[in-house]
Design an enzyme around this catalytic site. Structure first.
Site, short mmCIF file in Angstrom:
data_model
loop_
_atom_site.label_atom_id
_atom_site.label_comp_id
_atom_site.label_asym_id
_atom_site.label_seq_id
_atom_site.Cartn_x
_atom_site.Cartn_y
_atom_site.Cartn_z
N CYS A 122 0.78 -1.24 0.04
CA CYS A 122 0.15 0.09 0.08
C CYS A 122 0.69 1.20 0.10
O CYS A 122 2.06 1.05 0.07
CB CYS A 122 -0.97 0.13 1.34
SG CYS A 122 -1.66 -1.38 1.65
N GLY B 187 -0.81 0.85 -4.96
CA GLY B 187 -1.91 -0.11 -4.74
C GLY B 187 -3.28 0.61 -5.54
O GLY B 187 -3.43 1.78 -5.65
N ASN C 86 0.69 0.92 5.77
CA ASN C 86 1.31 0.25 4.72
C ASN C 86 2.32 -0.72 5.56
O ASN C 86 3.29 -0.67 6.17
CB ASN C 86 2.19 1.13 3.98
CG ASN C 86 3.10 0.53 2.88
OD1 ASN C 86 4.27 0.88 2.56
ND2 ASN C 86 2.88 -0.73 2.49
N GLY C 87 2.34 -2.27 5.04
CA GLY C 87 3.15 -3.17 5.54
C GLY C 87 2.42 -4.69 5.87
O GLY C 87 1.22 -4.55 5.49
N TYR D 203 11.89 -2.57 -7.55
CA TYR D 203 10.77 -2.58 -8.42
C TYR D 203 9.41 -1.64 -7.95
O TYR D 203 8.97 -0.91 -8.60
CB TYR D 203 10.14 -3.92 -8.57
CG TYR D 203 8.54 -3.97 -8.78
CD1 TYR D 203 8.26 -3.74 -10.44
CD2 TYR D 203 7.59 -4.14 -8.02
CE1 TYR D 203 6.77 -3.86 -10.78
CE2 TYR D 203 6.33 -4.19 -8.39
CZ TYR D 203 5.99 -4.14 -9.94
OH TYR D 203 4.74 -4.06 -10.24
P1 AMP Z 1 6.94 -12.35 -14.49
O1 AMP Z 1 7.51 -12.92 -15.56
O2 AMP Z 1 5.21 -12.93 -14.77
O3 AMP Z 1 7.06 -12.87 -13.45
O4 AMP Z 1 6.54 -10.83 -14.17
C1 AMP Z 1 7.79 -10.11 -14.06
C2 AMP Z 1 7.38 -8.75 -13.87
O5 AMP Z 1 6.39 -8.52 -13.15
C3 AMP Z 1 8.64 -7.81 -13.73
O6 AMP Z 1 8.42 -6.76 -15.11
C4 AMP Z 1 8.33 -7.11 -12.59
O7 AMP Z 1 8.43 -5.62 -12.83
C5 AMP Z 1 6.86 -7.28 -12.33
N1 AMP Z 1 6.77 -7.49 -10.87
C6 AMP Z 1 7.70 -7.64 -9.89
N2 AMP Z 1 7.11 -7.90 -8.59
C7 AMP Z 1 5.77 -7.38 -8.86
C8 AMP Z 1 4.64 -7.42 -7.83
N3 AMP Z 1 4.95 -7.68 -6.56
N4 AMP Z 1 3.37 -7.18 -8.40
C9 AMP Z 1 3.21 -7.15 -9.66
N5 AMP Z 1 4.17 -7.00 -10.72
C10 AMP Z 1 5.38 -7.23 -10.15
#
Ligand code: AMP
Length: 475
Positions: free
Chosen positions: A14, A42, A116-117, A258
């Site tokens: 969040c 979020g 958040n957490g 990220y």
């Molecule tokens: P995948 O290949 O389906 O694992 O997707 C990888 C992508 O998901 C990368 O481009 C990341 O930027 C993104 N990503 C990493 N962590 C998360 C997260 N917690 N929620 C949504 N997307 C994520």
């Protein structure tokens, strides 16, 4: 709570924001703009609570910030202090009653909280309170904390003393913003796992998960809230209470990898710079002969720039992401999944056709998106696709606020790097080392939680071969 049930429980990924006004600003609108800038943290629900002379008014609902708020609602939310929240949750926990801020009435008046957490002992604390008759209306951790505040307030002189007692009870990651009839309070967990910073707008104070939201309202970044610090903002100004800490901090390294916006600054380090540095180190650790470097939008773009600068291979825009895909995007049925990815991403054929492409992304979690993007690049005529990931293999689930599901779904937890390479169809696949990643937030004074990469969790977590202690650069 059993292991699986625990994994299914809500993970609070969040963003939080708060304003204490001393200048006659419209606090609801400032919070609205702040939340708009934190929308990436979020997209499921959001809310704003304001304090109108001791009475708390609030509005919250499922949806994006501009879907939930309009002029009529914002005009109604008049007051001197405001807090706001944007929330993401895993499937199964997507209920309106879990939207925040949570507003409660107790012996000492009203209180609004936004969190958040993720607390790792919330279930335990909740069970203890339920045994002596407490009633809960939601399944989120925030209500547990609201109950604790109410209980400890009975035995304390003031809200500050109450929170010092509450901090000793709760375990896990938290950045809280709390609204009382006369105060705005920020509180960060003793390890400083999730970020929270203080800003200044004229004579008014702002609290925010990220500094980019301060920029959005024209406020200046003053400093981060320290791990274990409670900041109390009132008519008397800002008061800091430093509670006991374990002596080392564990900021979530995934904020740099990220989660945070690249234009945010955390612990005096630019997130963009850290990502560019990750790309540079990645290029040194895993060089490759290629014609173009592209980034997977948006997470991989900054690291791709760093990779290109370090390797001397030209940087290009090989993939375009549709910016208007929101929560309401109707997911294509099974079997039409390709359509989904094609709508989200498209390949710039003219940039990559006939070329050896280095594709940089920040992480591979499940591997599904990466596989489809590699396929699209090959179909559009890329001669070779060399996948470079600007963080180490993501092997362990997060219990502290990043939604990455269970270990079963983490591809790097179940397959070797070469198996993953085959699965995604890349010509080569290499990851940044953990040692390399820890060098990227240049100048950071804090230590980092690197549990998703090395399984060293700051608190005991259920059944994950917990090795305790923070992995990353203990400071
Ligand atoms: P995948 O290949 O389906 O694992 O997707 C990888 C992508 O998901 C990368 O481009 C990341 O930027 C993104 N990503 C990493 N962590 C998360 C997260 N917690 N929620 C949504 N997307 C994520």
């Amino acid at each position: 709570m059993g292991y699986d049930a625990r994994l299914d429980k809500i993970k609070e990924e969040c963003g939080v924001f708060g304003v204490f006004d001393n200048d006659g600003h419209d606090v609801a609108r400032l919070t609205y703009y702040g939340l708009y800038a934190l929308q990436h943290r979020g997209q499921e629900s959001c809310g704003i609570a304001v304090n109108d002379n001791g009475t708390i008014l609030y509005h919250k609902d499922m949806g994006l910030v501009p879907e939930v708020f309009d002029d009529v609602v914002l005009n109604h939310l008049k007051g001197k202090i405001a807090i706001g929240h944007v929330r993401y949750s895993t499937t199964g926990a997507s209920h309106r009653e879990n939207a925040q801020p949570m507003v409660v009435k107790y012996r000492n008046g009203q209180l609004a909280l936004a969190h958040n957490g993720n607390l790792v002992n919330a279930a335990e604390l909740r069970a203890k309170m339920e045994e002596i008759g407490a009633i809960f209306q939601s399944t989120n951790d925030t209500e547990v904390v609201a109950n604790l505040i109410s209980r400890y307030r009975v035995m304390s002189e003031n809200i500050e003393d109450t929170l010092v007692k509450v901090i000793k009870e709760i375990k896990g990651s938290y950045a809280f913003v709390i609204l009382t009839p006369h105060k705005l309070i920020g509180m960060r967990d003793p390890y400083g796992i999730r970020p929270l910073c203080i800003g200044r707008l004229d004579n008014s104070y702002v609290l925010s998960s990220e500094s980019a939201a301060l920029d959005a309202i024209g406020a200046e970044l003053v400093r981060d809230v320290n791990p274990g610090e409670i900041v109390v903002i009132s008519e008397e100004g800002l008061k800091s209470i430093q509670t006991e800490t374990p002596g080392r901090s564990c900021l979530c390294i995934f904020e740099f990898v990220y989660f945070a916006r690249p234009d945010s600054v955390i612990d005096n380090v630019s997130v963009h710079k850290a990502r560019v540095e990750a790309g540079r180190i990645l290029a040194r650790e895993h060089p490759v002969d290629a014609d173009i470097v592209i980034g997977a939008p948006d997470g991989g773009l900054n690291a791709a720039l760093g990779f290109a600068r370090e390797s001397g291979i030209p940087y290009g825009q090989g993939l375009l992401k549709n910016k208007y895909i929101g929560r309401t995007f109707i997911q294509p049925e099974q079997g039409q999944r390709e359509t989904g990815v094609r709508i989200k991403f498209n390949v710039m054929r003219s940039e990559i056709e006939g070329k050896r492409v280095v594709m940089v992304d920040d992480s591979i979690v499940r591997g599904t998106t990466t596989k489809r993007i590699v396929q699209m690049l090959k179909k559009a005529g890329a001669k070779e696709v060399h996948m470079r990931v600007s963080s180490p293999p993501y092997r362990y689930p997060c219990f502290f606020g990043i939604d990455t599901a269970s270990r079963k779904q983490l591809v790097a937890s179940n397959y070797s790097i070469d198996d993953i390479r085959k699965m995604i169809g890349a010509d080569s696949l290499e990851y940044l080392s953990l040692e390399g990643l820890l060098k990227t937030p240049v100048g950071a004074k804090c230590g980092f939680c690197t549990a998703c990469f090395d399984g060293k969790y700051p608190y005991e977590v259920p059944h994950e071969g917990n090795k305790f202690s923070c992995g990353g650069g203990e400071k």
